[in-house]
Each structure stands twice: as C-alpha cells, then as structure tokens.
Design a protein around this motif. Structure first.
Motif, PDB file in Angstrom:
ATOM      1  N   LYS A  50       2.413 -21.794  -6.316  1.00  0.00           N
ATOM      2  CA  LYS A  50       1.028 -21.960  -6.760  1.00  0.00           C
ATOM      3  C   LYS A  50       0.933 -21.472  -8.203  1.00  0.00           C
ATOM      4  O   LYS A  50       1.216 -20.312  -8.495  1.00  0.00           O
ATOM      5  CB  LYS A  50       0.096 -21.151  -5.856  1.00  0.00           C
ATOM      6  CG  LYS A  50      -1.359 -21.235  -6.277  1.00  0.00           C
ATOM      7  CD  LYS A  50      -2.256 -20.520  -5.291  1.00  0.00           C
ATOM      8  CE  LYS A  50      -3.697 -20.545  -5.747  1.00  0.00           C
ATOM      9  NZ  LYS A  50      -4.569 -19.817  -4.828  1.00  0.00           N
TER      10      LYS A  50
ATOM     11  N   GLN B 155      -0.152 -15.574  -9.944  1.00  0.00           N
ATOM     12  CA  GLN B 155       0.146 -17.007  -9.847  1.00  0.00           C
ATOM     13  C   GLN B 155       1.189 -17.381 -10.908  1.00  0.00           C
ATOM     14  O   GLN B 155       1.373 -16.676 -11.891  1.00  0.00           O
ATOM     15  CB  GLN B 155      -1.136 -17.816 -10.041  1.00  0.00           C
ATOM     16  CG  GLN B 155      -2.160 -17.517  -8.953  1.00  0.00           C
ATOM     17  CD  GLN B 155      -3.436 -18.325  -9.078  1.00  0.00           C
ATOM     18  OE1 GLN B 155      -3.684 -18.948 -10.104  1.00  0.00           O
ATOM     19  NE2 GLN B 155      -4.253 -18.307  -8.042  1.00  0.00           N
TER      20      GLN B 155
ATOM     21  N   TYR C 101      -9.794 -33.660  -1.675  1.00  0.00           N
ATOM     22  CA  TYR C 101     -11.236 -33.777  -1.481  1.00  0.00           C
ATOM     23  C   TYR C 101     -11.635 -35.235  -1.282  1.00  0.00           C
ATOM     24  O   TYR C 101     -12.761 -35.524  -0.890  1.00  0.00           O
ATOM     25  CB  TYR C 101     -11.981 -33.166  -2.682  1.00  0.00           C
ATOM     26  CG  TYR C 101     -11.602 -31.715  -2.877  1.00  0.00           C
ATOM     27  CD1 TYR C 101     -12.174 -30.725  -2.093  1.00  0.00           C
ATOM     28  CD2 TYR C 101     -10.626 -31.336  -3.800  1.00  0.00           C
ATOM     29  CE1 TYR C 101     -11.795 -29.394  -2.226  1.00  0.00           C
ATOM     30  CE2 TYR C 101     -10.239 -30.013  -3.946  1.00  0.00           C
ATOM     31  CZ  TYR C 101     -10.829 -29.046  -3.153  1.00  0.00           C
ATOM     32  OH  TYR C 101     -10.436 -27.734  -3.279  1.00  0.00           O
TER      33      TYR C 101
ATOM     34  N   LYS D 141       1.160 -26.563  -5.737  1.00  0.00           N
ATOM     35  CA  LYS D 141      -0.235 -26.662  -6.141  1.00  0.00           C
ATOM     36  C   LYS D 141      -0.402 -26.235  -7.576  1.00  0.00           C
ATOM     37  O   LYS D 141       0.121 -25.192  -7.940  1.00  0.00           O
ATOM     38  CB  LYS D 141      -1.058 -25.744  -5.228  1.00  0.00           C
ATOM     39  CG  LYS D 141      -2.509 -25.645  -5.593  1.00  0.00           C
ATOM     40  CD  LYS D 141      -3.173 -24.619  -4.745  1.00  0.00           C
ATOM     41  CE  LYS D 141      -4.563 -24.412  -5.320  1.00  0.00           C
ATOM     42  NZ  LYS D 141      -5.274 -23.359  -4.687  1.00  0.00           N
TER      43      LYS D 141
ATOM     44  N   ARG E  29      -5.445 -14.777 -13.384  1.00  0.00           N
ATOM     45  CA  ARG E  29      -4.542 -14.627 -12.240  1.00  0.00           C
ATOM     46  C   ARG E  29      -3.055 -14.719 -12.643  1.00  0.00           C
ATOM     47  O   ARG E  29      -2.190 -14.963 -11.806  1.00  0.00           O
ATOM     48  CB  ARG E  29      -4.843 -15.704 -11.200  1.00  0.00           C
ATOM     49  CG  ARG E  29      -6.273 -15.742 -10.695  1.00  0.00           C
ATOM     50  CD  ARG E  29      -6.335 -16.312  -9.282  1.00  0.00           C
ATOM     51  NE  ARG E  29      -7.630 -16.813  -8.873  1.00  0.00           N
ATOM     52  CZ  ARG E  29      -8.690 -16.051  -8.584  1.00  0.00           C
ATOM     53  NH1 ARG E  29      -8.631 -14.743  -8.720  1.00  0.00           N
ATOM     54  NH2 ARG E  29      -9.821 -16.606  -8.186  1.00  0.00           N
TER      55      ARG E  29
ATOM     56  N   ARG F 131     -13.604 -22.860  -8.270  1.00  0.00           N
ATOM     57  CA  ARG F 131     -14.150 -21.502  -8.386  1.00  0.00           C
ATOM     58  C   ARG F 131     -15.670 -21.527  -8.384  1.00  0.00           C
ATOM     59  O   ARG F 131     -16.310 -20.557  -7.994  1.00  0.00           O
ATOM     60  CB  ARG F 131     -13.561 -20.797  -9.604  1.00  0.00           C
ATOM     61  CG  ARG F 131     -12.077 -20.539  -9.370  1.00  0.00           C
ATOM     62  CD  ARG F 131     -11.369 -19.854 -10.500  1.00  0.00           C
ATOM     63  NE  ARG F 131      -9.933 -19.820 -10.232  1.00  0.00           N
ATOM     64  CZ  ARG F 131      -9.012 -19.501 -11.118  1.00  0.00           C
ATOM     65  NH1 ARG F 131      -9.372 -19.184 -12.351  1.00  0.00           N
ATOM     66  NH2 ARG F 131      -7.741 -19.501 -10.777  1.00  0.00           N
TER      67      ARG F 131
ATOM     68  N   SER G 175      -9.170 -29.284  -7.203  1.00  0.00           N
ATOM     69  CA  SER G 175     -10.544 -29.589  -7.617  1.00  0.00           C
ATOM     70  C   SER G 175     -10.630 -30.247  -8.996  1.00  0.00           C
ATOM     71  O   SER G 175     -11.383 -31.194  -9.182  1.00  0.00           O
ATOM     72  CB  SER G 175     -11.375 -28.314  -7.587  1.00  0.00           C
ATOM     73  OG  SER G 175     -10.793 -27.317  -8.397  1.00  0.00           O
TER      74      SER G 175
END
Ligand code: PBG
Length: 326
Positions: free
Chosen positions: A196, A222, A314, A249, A218, A206, A275
C-alpha cells in the motif's frame, strides 16, 4: 515488398471474431464494492468528490447491499465512520460500533454475500493516523498491533468473512493471525493490503471516511511510490506471516507492481482501484471530455490484464449492470 505481410487484422474483422480471441474478460465476480457505514438512522450523506458514493447508516446500507447481492457481486468491503473519535480508536473494536452493526445486519439480510472488513485505526483516531501516536508525533508500531488485533477480533465476532488490514504497521499480519487463531477463528482468511503506497490518489476517500491525518502524512508507514522491490518484500513478509490474499493499492498507477506481485507469488491478488482513480473518471465524464463507461471498463480491464484476481472498485454496481446487459 520482400516479406509476406502478417495479417493481424484477419482476427479483428467483427465483434464475434474479436470476442473469440479475447484474452481477458471482466466478470461481475471480479468485483469487490467498498461501502462507508455511518452512525445514526436514515442517513445518506453525499461525498462531493465521489459522485454516486454515499456514507450510509445501517438501515440504508442494507437497501444498497440487497442490490449489490442481486447484481451478483461477490463481496463488499466495509469502512466505518464512528460518531466520535479518540486517541485509542475505541470505535474500532466496540462490539456496538458502526462496522460491527453493519456486519451483523448484512449477514442477516444476505448471508452469502462476503463481508470483508477494512482493519485500520485512522477512521477512529482523533488525529487520523493509522496507529497510536506518541508525544513526539511518531506512530508506535508495536503498541498499535494490540488495537488492530482487537479490531480484527471484534469484526470476526460480528461475523466478518474476510479480514483486511490496511494500516501498514510491521508484523500486523502475523499478530492478527495469531489473535484470530487463538480465538478459534482459524478458518477466517486475511486479505492483506500488502503493498500500500503513500498516495495522493486517496484524497477523495479521506473525505468519504473522514480520516485525513490532522498533522503530517503517512509516509513513515505507507510505501514510497518509487519502489517495486520493496513491494515484493512487503508481500513476501505478509505471506510468511499468514496472509491468504494480497493486495496492491492503488491500482492504475501501479500496474507494474501488480504484475510483479502476481507473477512472483501467484497468490490470490487484489487490486484497489482507489477513490482518486474513480474521481478523475467521474470528473472528466461530467465535463463531457471522456466516455465514462468506456474509460472505466478499459481501466478495470487493464487492472485485470496486469494480474488482478479481484478488483476493489467504486464502479462495481455500474460495471455489473453493464456486464449483465452486454
Ligand atoms: C485506511 C484506508 C485508506 C484507503 C483504504 N483504507 C486511506 C488511507 O490510507 O489514507 C484508501 C481507499 C481509496 O482511496 O479509495 N487506511
């Protein structure tokens, strides 16, 4: 001309001819649909940057889930938006937490639909980081493992089918595996967000999960977008610690990583069409600049072609409807 022309176009002459030799095909069963569960009743909060996606209270979530099941989608992936956040992420392992309630409601309504739960602390922490933050602002790896294991266990107790840790703390897969095994959940698979990346493509999420870090970023947990060999190490470690499925990801900007992971380990591999990837397509389509359905299909096909066995997207319901029609 001194050489015979190789007639590649012979096999492109009609749709039937093309479909006969098609190497990759999207299937409804490839998709996993993310859902955002919020507290309260009769809530359906729009997410500005993700048209078509909502934060749903459990009652409304159930309506959505019935439709997902009817479309033939195999699994949903749950994220929770708790009523209050604190510095111990208590909402993450509350037996009456939003995700725990949602799991029970989904299993009551559609018992065959697989419920995957995202195990992470950022949505439940007041500071928005994925682990426990020390006074100096650093994220304490080993202390965070305890909370992650409690969260995973509470999801298991509520009836989750697959546990998906997304926090990127070191050793969490082994830690969670042990906790599950000791609590007689040895039959529950773990889908690890193994590679990730620390990605700007998570921006819209977020907003959806209300999980942006209040300070810093992060990058200490990450991965650096520049690295692929490191991704292979992450995957190797997670498999050694007990992951049953691994994930890369984001997906689209990391197709090379996805292919390398799938080729090297051959484990069931998921890709998260995140997203930002969704938002870009929606935004350009809203301007009339691209054909939304065609572009979305092409993106998802590229992810499958690169080696994904499963795609978290999504766009799952829209694509499922499209696949049923064609
Ligand atoms: C939680 C988590 C994130 C996503 C999935 N799980 C956000 C983050 O790491 O900040 C992103 C998903 C998306 O962008 O669609 N850690």
């Amino acid at each position: 001309m001194t050489f015979p022309i190789q007639r590649m176009r012979r096999l492109r002459t009609s749709e039937n001819m093309r479909s006969l030799i098609r190497e990759t095909q999207l299937d409804v069963k490839d998709f996993i649909y993310p859902l955002f569960v919020t507290y309260g009743r009769d809530k359906r909060n729009m997410i500005q940057s993700m048209p078509g996606i909502y934060q749903l209270s459990v009652d409304n979530l159930i309506k959505e889930v019935r439709e997902i099941d009817r479309l033939g989608i195999s699994a949903v992936l749950l994220f929770g938006i708790p009523e209050s956040k604190d510095c111990q992420a208590s909402g993450a392992y509350d037996p009456e937490g939003v995700v725990q309630q949602a799991i029970r409601a989904i299993k009551d309504t559609c018992p065959d639909l697989l419920v995957i739960t995202d195990v992470c602390l950022c949505e439940y922490m007041d500071h928005g980081h994925c682990g426990i933050v020390e006074r100096d602002g650093t994220v304490n790896n080993d202390a965070s493992l305890e909370l992650l294991a409690r969260e995973a266990l509470s999801h298991a107790e509520a009836g989750a089918d697959i546990i998906a840790p997304s926090d990127m703390m070191d050793g969490r897969i082994g830690f969670i595996r042990k906790a599950l095994d000791e609590a007689s959940f040895s039959h529950l698979p773990i889908m690890s967000y193994a590679a990730k990346y620390s990605s700007a493509f998570y921006g819209p999420f977020r907003e959806a999960a209300e999980s942006a870090p209040k300070f810093g970023n992060r990058k200490t947990y990450q991965m650096d977008p520049a690295n692929v060999r490191e991704a292979l190490r992450e995957v190797e470690l997670d498999i050694a610690e007990g992951a049953d499925m691994v994930m890369v990801k984001p997906a689209l900007a990391y197709l090379d990583v996805l292919k390398a992971v799938r080729d090297k380990f051959g484990y069931p591999t998921a890709a998260y069409n995140v997203s930002g990837e969704y938002a870009m397509v929606k935004a350009a389509a809203a301007q009339g600049w691209i054909d939304e359905t065609a572009v979305m299909s092409e993106i998802l096909l590229s992810i499958k072609r690169a080696g994904a066995d499963m795609i978290i997207t999504y766009a799952a319901p829209d694509m499922a409807r499209l696949l049923v029609k064609s």
